[in-house]
Design a protein around this motif. Structure first.
Motif, PDB file in Angstrom:
ATOM      1  N   ASP A 153       0.806  -1.217   0.000  1.00  0.00           N
ATOM      2  CA  ASP A 153       0.000   0.000   0.000  1.00  0.00           C
ATOM      3  C   ASP A 153       0.844   1.274   0.000  1.00  0.00           C
ATOM      4  O   ASP A 153       0.318   2.364  -0.177  1.00  0.00           O
ATOM      5  CB  ASP A 153      -0.966   0.021   1.182  1.00  0.00           C
ATOM      6  CG  ASP A 153      -0.257  -0.042   2.530  1.00  0.00           C
ATOM      7  OD1 ASP A 153       0.839  -0.622   2.596  1.00  0.00           O
ATOM      8  OD2 ASP A 153      -0.815   0.478   3.516  1.00  0.00           O
ATOM      9  N   LEU A 154       2.163   1.143   0.194  1.00  0.00           N
ATOM     10  CA  LEU A 154       3.049   2.299   0.167  1.00  0.00           C
ATOM     11  C   LEU A 154       4.041   2.155  -0.987  1.00  0.00           C
ATOM     12  O   LEU A 154       4.949   1.333  -0.925  1.00  0.00           O
ATOM     13  CB  LEU A 154       3.829   2.418   1.481  1.00  0.00           C
ATOM     14  CG  LEU A 154       3.025   2.822   2.701  1.00  0.00           C
ATOM     15  CD1 LEU A 154       3.900   2.734   3.939  1.00  0.00           C
ATOM     16  CD2 LEU A 154       2.482   4.227   2.536  1.00  0.00           C
ATOM     17  N   PRO A 155       3.863   2.936  -2.044  1.00  0.00           N
ATOM     18  CA  PRO A 155       4.796   2.824  -3.162  1.00  0.00           C
ATOM     19  C   PRO A 155       6.178   3.346  -2.771  1.00  0.00           C
ATOM     20  O   PRO A 155       6.301   4.202  -1.888  1.00  0.00           O
ATOM     21  CB  PRO A 155       4.165   3.709  -4.241  1.00  0.00           C
ATOM     22  CG  PRO A 155       3.316   4.677  -3.495  1.00  0.00           C
ATOM     23  CD  PRO A 155       2.847   3.968  -2.259  1.00  0.00           C
ATOM     24  N   PRO A 156       7.226   2.835  -3.384  1.00  0.00           N
ATOM     25  CA  PRO A 156       8.569   3.336  -3.090  1.00  0.00           C
ATOM     26  C   PRO A 156       8.681   4.822  -3.434  1.00  0.00           C
ATOM     27  O   PRO A 156       8.072   5.290  -4.389  1.00  0.00           O
ATOM     28  CB  PRO A 156       9.476   2.509  -3.994  1.00  0.00           C
ATOM     29  CG  PRO A 156       8.646   1.404  -4.529  1.00  0.00           C
ATOM     30  CD  PRO A 156       7.214   1.789  -4.395  1.00  0.00           C
ATOM     31  N   ALA A 157       9.440   5.532  -2.626  1.00  0.00           N
ATOM     32  CA  ALA A 157       9.694   6.949  -2.860  1.00  0.00           C
ATOM     33  C   ALA A 157      11.017   7.309  -2.191  1.00  0.00           C
ATOM     34  O   ALA A 157      11.395   6.673  -1.203  1.00  0.00           O
ATOM     35  CB  ALA A 157       8.559   7.796  -2.286  1.00  0.00           C
ATOM     36  N   PRO A 158      11.731   8.299  -2.707  1.00  0.00           N
ATOM     37  CA  PRO A 158      12.974   8.701  -2.052  1.00  0.00           C
ATOM     38  C   PRO A 158      12.720   9.066  -0.587  1.00  0.00           C
ATOM     39  O   PRO A 158      11.758   9.757  -0.258  1.00  0.00           O
ATOM     40  CB  PRO A 158      13.423   9.928  -2.856  1.00  0.00           C
ATOM     41  CG  PRO A 158      12.810   9.729  -4.199  1.00  0.00           C
ATOM     42  CD  PRO A 158      11.484   9.064  -3.930  1.00  0.00           C
ATOM     43  N   GLY A 159      13.575   8.553   0.282  1.00  0.00           N
ATOM     44  CA  GLY A 159      13.462   8.838   1.705  1.00  0.00           C
ATOM     45  C   GLY A 159      12.509   7.937   2.462  1.00  0.00           C
ATOM     46  O   GLY A 159      12.377   8.039   3.676  1.00  0.00           O
ATOM     47  N   ARG A 160      11.852   7.021   1.776  1.00  0.00           N
ATOM     48  CA  ARG A 160      10.902   6.119   2.429  1.00  0.00           C
ATOM     49  C   ARG A 160      11.573   4.782   2.689  1.00  0.00           C
ATOM     50  O   ARG A 160      12.264   4.254   1.839  1.00  0.00           O
ATOM     51  CB  ARG A 160       9.677   5.910   1.555  1.00  0.00           C
ATOM     52  CG  ARG A 160       8.591   5.092   2.239  1.00  0.00           C
ATOM     53  CD  ARG A 160       7.300   5.099   1.463  1.00  0.00           C
ATOM     54  NE  ARG A 160       6.778   6.461   1.455  1.00  0.00           N
ATOM     55  CZ  ARG A 160       5.962   6.935   0.524  1.00  0.00           C
ATOM     56  NH1 ARG A 160       5.581   6.169  -0.479  1.00  0.00           N
ATOM     57  NH2 ARG A 160       5.536   8.175   0.577  1.00  0.00           N
ATOM     58  N   GLY A 161      11.363   4.251   3.875  1.00  0.00           N
ATOM     59  CA  GLY A 161      11.959   2.962   4.190  1.00  0.00           C
ATOM     60  C   GLY A 161      11.732   2.571   5.633  1.00  0.00           C
ATOM     61  O   GLY A 161      10.666   2.823   6.193  1.00  0.00           O
ATOM     62  N   TRP A 162      12.744   1.985   6.228  1.00  0.00           N
ATOM     63  CA  TRP A 162      12.675   1.446   7.583  1.00  0.00           C
ATOM     64  C   TRP A 162      13.734   2.086   8.469  1.00  0.00           C
ATOM     65  O   TRP A 162      14.893   2.186   8.086  1.00  0.00           O
ATOM     66  CB  TRP A 162      12.935  -0.060   7.556  1.00  0.00           C
ATOM     67  CG  TRP A 162      11.868  -0.840   6.868  1.00  0.00           C
ATOM     68  CD1 TRP A 162      11.822  -1.185   5.540  1.00  0.00           C
ATOM     69  CD2 TRP A 162      10.698  -1.385   7.454  1.00  0.00           C
ATOM     70  NE1 TRP A 162      10.696  -1.911   5.282  1.00  0.00           N
ATOM     71  CE2 TRP A 162       9.984  -2.051   6.441  1.00  0.00           C
ATOM     72  CE3 TRP A 162      10.177  -1.385   8.742  1.00  0.00           C
ATOM     73  CZ2 TRP A 162       8.780  -2.706   6.679  1.00  0.00           C
ATOM     74  CZ3 TRP A 162       8.987  -2.042   8.978  1.00  0.00           C
ATOM     75  CH2 TRP A 162       8.298  -2.680   7.959  1.00  0.00           C
TER      76      TRP A 162
END
Length: 177
Positions: A153-162
């Protein structure tokens, strides 16, 4: 997940910030360096200043003031002709961090950092503290010894992660400053 602020906790461990190209690693490292008083951010172009920067961080920490060396493109610097010298300088900061508030945060490409066999990288990875940006969490979580599952439900994007710490994993979006 909760839209609550999170931070990379460097009180007990060094940190690793990894991701594929264009995932926001460099921006995350800049944000981390701005958030920590006494932090020193170095990139590829600053490799000649690395030994001095490591000594500065150790000196600050020995005086009781926290020091953080944030190194972008660590994987490339460690694989360069000066890699052994870079590894030795970083290892001094890691050793100093046992007794003083000296920390390193290494940033780089996730697959290269997973394949890096320098003792200093292994020591930082063992702390299980850092950011895993972009990429495949099920595949790349192992770089920080974490078992993660992706979310469709969360598409990849710069700055997104764990954001990871020992026993802790939070989905995050790094604030781009």
């Amino acid at each position: 997940d909760t839209l609550a602020p999170r931070h990379l906790d460097l009180r007990h461990h060094h940190g690793l910030v990894v991701g594929p190209p264009r995932s926001g690693v460099s921006t995350a490292l800049t944000t981390i360096s701005r958030a920590h008083p006494g932090a020193r951010l170095l990139g590829r172009a600053d490799a000649n200043h690395l030994v001095d920067a490591c000594a500065e961080v150790i000196h600050r920490a020995a005086a009781g003031r926290p020091g953080v060396l944030v190194l972008d493109h660590a994987d490339e610097l460690l694989d360069s002709p000066d890699g052994e010298e870079v590894a030795a300088a970083l290892a001094e900061v890691v050793r100093s961090g046992r007794d003083h508030p000296a920390r390193v945060v290494l940033g780089g490409e996730v697959d290269a950092m997973a394949r890096c066999y320098h003792d200093v990288v292994a020591a930082v990875r063992r702390g299980r503290t850092g950011l895993l940006l972009g990429g495949d969490p099920e595949l790349h979580g192992a770089v920080l010894h974490a078992a993660l599952t992706g979310r469709s439900d969360l598409p990849p994007a710069p700055g997104r992660g764990w954001l990871l710490g020992p026993g802790v994993a939070h989905r995050v979006q790094v604030v781009l400053t």
